[in-house]
Design a protein around this motif. Sequence first.
Motif, PDB file in Angstrom:
ATOM      1  N   MET A  77      43.617  57.161  50.478  1.00 10.82           N
ATOM      2  CA  MET A  77      43.143  55.617  49.636  1.00 10.82           C
ATOM      3  C   MET A  77      44.102  54.964  50.112  1.00 10.82           C
ATOM      4  O   MET A  77      45.983  55.189  50.174  1.00 10.82           O
ATOM      5  N   LEU A  78      43.844  53.606  50.535  1.00  6.77           N
ATOM      6  CA  LEU A  78      44.439  52.276  50.312  1.00  6.77           C
ATOM      7  C   LEU A  78      45.293  51.769  49.524  1.00  6.77           C
ATOM      8  O   LEU A  78      44.245  51.980  48.441  1.00  6.77           O
ATOM      9  N   ARG A  79      46.622  51.848  48.775  1.00  6.09           N
ATOM     10  CA  ARG A  79      47.327  51.075  48.041  1.00  6.09           C
ATOM     11  C   ARG A  79      48.199  50.072  48.426  1.00  6.09           C
ATOM     12  O   ARG A  79      47.991  48.973  49.072  1.00  6.09           O
ATOM     13  N   ALA A  80      47.835  48.990  46.671  1.00  2.00           N
ATOM     14  CA  ALA A  80      48.507  48.067  47.029  1.00  2.00           C
ATOM     15  C   ALA A  80      50.437  47.791  47.460  1.00  2.00           C
ATOM     16  O   ALA A  80      50.548  48.622  46.575  1.00  2.00           O
ATOM     17  N   PRO A  81      50.788  47.075  47.670  1.00  2.00           N
ATOM     18  CA  PRO A  81      51.999  46.794  47.587  1.00  2.00           C
ATOM     19  C   PRO A  81      52.454  46.501  46.251  1.00  2.00           C
ATOM     20  O   PRO A  81      52.166  45.634  45.803  1.00  2.00           O
ATOM     21  N   LEU A  82      53.984  46.942  46.486  1.00  2.00           N
ATOM     22  CA  LEU A  82      55.163  46.287  45.001  1.00  2.00           C
ATOM     23  C   LEU A  82      55.183  45.467  46.235  1.00  2.00           C
ATOM     24  O   LEU A  82      56.011  44.732  46.585  1.00  2.00           O
ATOM     25  N   TYR A  83      55.442  44.875  44.589  1.00  2.00           N
ATOM     26  CA  TYR A  83      55.817  42.842  44.613  1.00  2.00           C
ATOM     27  C   TYR A  83      57.271  42.686  43.761  1.00  2.00           C
ATOM     28  O   TYR A  83      57.712  42.962  42.511  1.00  2.00           O
ATOM     29  N   PHE A  84      57.966  42.227  44.701  1.00  2.00           N
ATOM     30  CA  PHE A  84      58.905  41.728  43.985  1.00  2.00           C
ATOM     31  C   PHE A  84      60.014  40.257  43.898  1.00  2.00           C
ATOM     32  O   PHE A  84      59.205  39.606  45.175  1.00  2.00           O
ATOM     33  N   ASN A  85      60.249  40.187  43.497  1.00  2.00           N
ATOM     34  CA  ASN A  85      61.143  38.511  43.685  1.00  2.00           C
ATOM     35  C   ASN A  85      61.880  38.876  43.536  1.00  2.00           C
ATOM     36  O   ASN A  85      63.251  37.395  43.155  1.00  2.00           O
ATOM     37  N   LYS A  86      63.165  39.473  43.802  1.00  2.00           N
ATOM     38  CA  LYS A  86      64.481  39.992  43.720  1.00  2.00           C
ATOM     39  C   LYS A  86      64.910  40.775  45.627  1.00  2.00           C
ATOM     40  O   LYS A  86      64.494  41.814  45.373  1.00  2.00           O
ATOM     41  N   SER A  87      65.731  40.431  46.202  1.00  2.00           N
ATOM     42  CA  SER A  87      65.264  40.856  47.325  1.00  2.00           C
ATOM     43  C   SER A  87      66.512  41.792  46.687  1.00  2.00           C
ATOM     44  O   SER A  87      66.499  43.609  47.919  1.00  2.00           O
ATOM     45  N   GLU A  88      67.528  41.799  46.115  1.00  2.00           N
ATOM     46  CA  GLU A  88      68.630  43.043  45.691  1.00  2.00           C
ATOM     47  C   GLU A  88      67.514  44.033  45.302  1.00  2.00           C
ATOM     48  O   GLU A  88      67.992  45.295  45.241  1.00  2.00           O
ATOM     49  N   ALA A  89      66.910  44.439  44.026  1.00  2.00           N
ATOM     50  CA  ALA A  89      65.752  45.163  43.775  1.00  2.00           C
ATOM     51  C   ALA A  89      65.089  45.559  44.871  1.00  2.00           C
ATOM     52  O   ALA A  89      64.761  47.094  45.143  1.00  2.00           O
ATOM     53  N   LEU A  90      64.610  44.473  45.795  1.00  2.00           N
ATOM     54  CA  LEU A  90      63.875  45.171  46.596  1.00  2.00           C
ATOM     55  C   LEU A  90      64.292  47.328  47.783  1.00  2.00           C
ATOM     56  O   LEU A  90      63.775  47.492  47.853  1.00  2.00           O
ATOM     57  N   VAL A  91      65.650  45.651  48.139  1.00  2.00           N
ATOM     58  CA  VAL A  91      66.548  47.054  48.882  1.00  2.00           C
ATOM     59  C   VAL A  91      67.016  48.438  47.998  1.00  2.00           C
ATOM     60  O   VAL A  91      66.970  48.985  48.450  1.00  2.00           O
ATOM     61  N   ASP A  92      67.252  48.094  46.479  1.00  2.00           N
ATOM     62  CA  ASP A  92      67.437  49.400  46.483  1.00  2.00           C
ATOM     63  C   ASP A  92      66.060  50.130  45.903  1.00  2.00           C
ATOM     64  O   ASP A  92      66.078  51.706  46.535  1.00  2.00           O
ATOM     65  N   ALA A  93      65.149  49.883  46.225  1.00  2.00           N
ATOM     66  CA  ALA A  93      63.557  50.744  46.100  1.00  2.00           C
ATOM     67  C   ALA A  93      63.621  50.852  47.482  1.00  2.00           C
ATOM     68  O   ALA A  93      63.658  52.186  47.954  1.00  2.00           O
ATOM     69  N   ILE A  94      63.749  50.193  48.432  1.00  2.00           N
ATOM     70  CA  ILE A  94      64.262  50.667  50.168  1.00  2.00           C
ATOM     71  C   ILE A  94      65.271  52.060  50.493  1.00  2.00           C
ATOM     72  O   ILE A  94      64.456  52.730  50.775  1.00  2.00           O
ATOM     73  N   LEU A  95      66.114  52.240  49.121  1.00  2.00           N
ATOM     74  CA  LEU A  95      66.996  52.975  49.235  1.00  2.00           C
ATOM     75  C   LEU A  95      66.753  53.664  48.794  1.00  2.00           C
ATOM     76  O   LEU A  95      67.018  55.431  49.268  1.00  2.00           O
ATOM     77  N   GLU A  96      65.477  54.288  47.188  1.00  2.00           N
ATOM     78  CA  GLU A  96      65.110  55.212  47.185  1.00  2.00           C
ATOM     79  C   GLU A  96      64.093  55.901  47.679  1.00  2.00           C
ATOM     80  O   GLU A  96      64.610  56.608  47.718  1.00  2.00           O
ATOM     81  N   ARG A  97      63.476  55.266  48.238  1.00  2.00           N
ATOM     82  CA  ARG A  97      62.565  55.506  49.282  1.00  2.00           C
ATOM     83  C   ARG A  97      63.253  56.517  50.476  1.00  2.00           C
ATOM     84  O   ARG A  97      62.649  57.429  51.347  1.00  2.00           O
ATOM     85  N   LEU A  98      64.159  56.062  50.798  1.00  2.00           N
ATOM     86  CA  LEU A  98      64.472  56.105  52.098  1.00  2.00           C
ATOM     87  C   LEU A  98      66.073  57.253  52.547  1.00  2.00           C
ATOM     88  O   LEU A  98      65.650  57.967  53.569  1.00  2.00           O
ATOM     89  N   GLY A  99      66.379  56.513  51.177  1.00  2.00           N
ATOM     90  CA  GLY A  99      68.284  57.680  51.317  1.00  2.00           C
ATOM     91  C   GLY A  99      69.019  56.638  52.639  1.00  2.00           C
ATOM     92  O   GLY A  99      68.679  55.246  52.523  1.00  2.00           O
ATOM     93  N   ASN A 100      69.596  57.527  52.701  1.00  2.00           N
ATOM     94  CA  ASN A 100      71.212  56.053  53.592  1.00  2.00           C
ATOM     95  C   ASN A 100      71.120  56.582  55.164  1.00  2.00           C
ATOM     96  O   ASN A 100      71.900  55.826  55.485  1.00  2.00           O
TER      97      ASN A 100
END
Length: 626
Positions: A1-24
């Motif tokens: 199923m196609l999913r809509a993207p998650l929207y962020f208005n702060k780059s730091e919060a988006l980086v947090d989400a990236i590291l949570e998904r991908l690890g270090n």
Amino acid sequence: MLRAPLYFNKSEALVDAILERLGNKIVLGLPLGLGKANHLVNALYQRACADPSISLSILTALTLERPRPSSELEKRLLEPISARLFDAYPALEYAQAVRSGELPDNIKFKDFFLQSGQWLGVPLAQQHYASINYTHALDELIDAGVNLILQLVAPLPGADDAQTGTRFSLSCNPDISADLLDRRRSGRLSLLSVGQVNSALPFMGGSADRPASDFDMILKAPAYEFDLFMPPNKPASIIDHAIGLEVANLIEDGGSLQIGIGSIGDAIAHSLLLRHQQSPLYGELLDRLNPQRPKHASAHRQPFTEGLYGVTEMLVEGFLEMVTSGIMKREVAGAVVHAGFFVGSPGFFQRLTEMSEDLRGKIAMMPVSYTNELYGDEQGKRSARCAARFVNSAMMVTLGGAVVSDGLADYNVVSGVGGQYNFVAQAFALEGGRSIITLPSTRTRKGKRQSNIVWDYPHTTIPRHLRDIVVTEYGAADLRGKTDAEVIGALLNITDSAFQQTLMQRAKETGKLPSDYAIPAVHRDNTPARIQRALQPAIEEGHLPSFPLGSGLTAEEEHLAVALSNLSPLAGNVRELIPLVIAGLKREPGPQALACLKRMQLDEPKGITERLYRALLLSKLDTDRA
């Protein structure tokens, strides 16, 4: 199923989400040039700098930086221009660390193509350059285990808030990203896809037009909008225009065209426009340039009736002008141009945004796997790319026909291979296809002229077995299928006469030319003076302007850019500069020249150094004379 993207208005919060998904462990693929999501890249880089446990590998091409002046005069010209054009463009912090040599141990960097001349003498940049064809960059990213892409994207224009997030455009950079996203969509590749919205980017179609589901996360907020990187065009010299006139004579109506970036490319586009819109004038200039030209060599002088189709790695500014003027009108799959990426001057973006929606829709942005290769729908590509002419610039050509385009004798990289090899090989693979390599016959450094046609060179970009057509200001040499002796003779015919005898003698000494060989009399007057006599009237009449496609500069800055481009090759040669200083001291500036001096803060010089700068500029300023 196609999913809509998650929207962020702060780059730091988006980086947090990236590291949570991908690890270090992050293997980051960044688009070439303009398409980098600078704020996100910087936020991720800062996080890795602060946390040594994060392993960050950056794989990219063409990291953009503002121009760096090489002299005090250039500094006076460039600093206000840079402030105007680049202050609102966020600098990439990893690039600053590479330049200073302070890249942290947990951050790795690999670049496939360098901003031309900007990274000479920078050890980290030179050491971490990877010499590969641009079409191989996709495989390089996959083999490296890319798990994240950060891409600048354009929002859907004219849509309300509910519709804006339904589609995004990769705009300037589907070149590699489109193929990565297609593989991800088909399940052949797992990676995190993140976009940063910038409404300054034009929404482009073709493979650049993507559903929102292609992105896992989107950074969208007014604080992250920024001005695009838009370097001004460089002036086209009389030599560039001579080359442009010669190349335009090789382009077949109804054919296909690729042109590279730079002042020679601008001059080629201008000559094609002259041929199309003022064909009698174009023919006259061609005859002035070479009165002895064989009639069979002047077959392509008429306006374009069938029109051209553009298939090019880079969408250059001249292509936009040719689309608007009706030169590029032969459609392939609904498009008159298929291109992989773009970076351009302020005029480029103005032309693109001012195009009608229908006309802009005829420009389809595609991955380089489409533009640079014949693989995939090969039969369709072969049929579409008829009478193909792939035009690329070089630094040097050896007398054996090999081409040097990317680096110096000590292996320091000036730019990179990019797609040049791809297009040369494609020219040989296509029926009726030709590769055209352009270069000025000479270069001047510290006042000393050197030939760009050389006997040999420590490394080459294009091997001599792929030699085809080479064009200098003195004409075109057709090398395909010729013997070594014929190739050497043809290249000597377009070599500056100051170097012909030495090169010919070397060829004779090695047995590559007969001992009694002589350069034909018609080619023994290959001198700058001959080119000047032929084209100076057209320059004075405004037919061959210094900025044929505009510049992005003020009128005074244009005059100064031309003057400095003429002065720069003489820097360091006192013998050559003294007569210019004397001439400048004798000249009384008119209103335009005075405006130029004021722009350089030399209208009221202080001290002997500024008086010398003023005199040098006055000697080369071609504005008005008292």
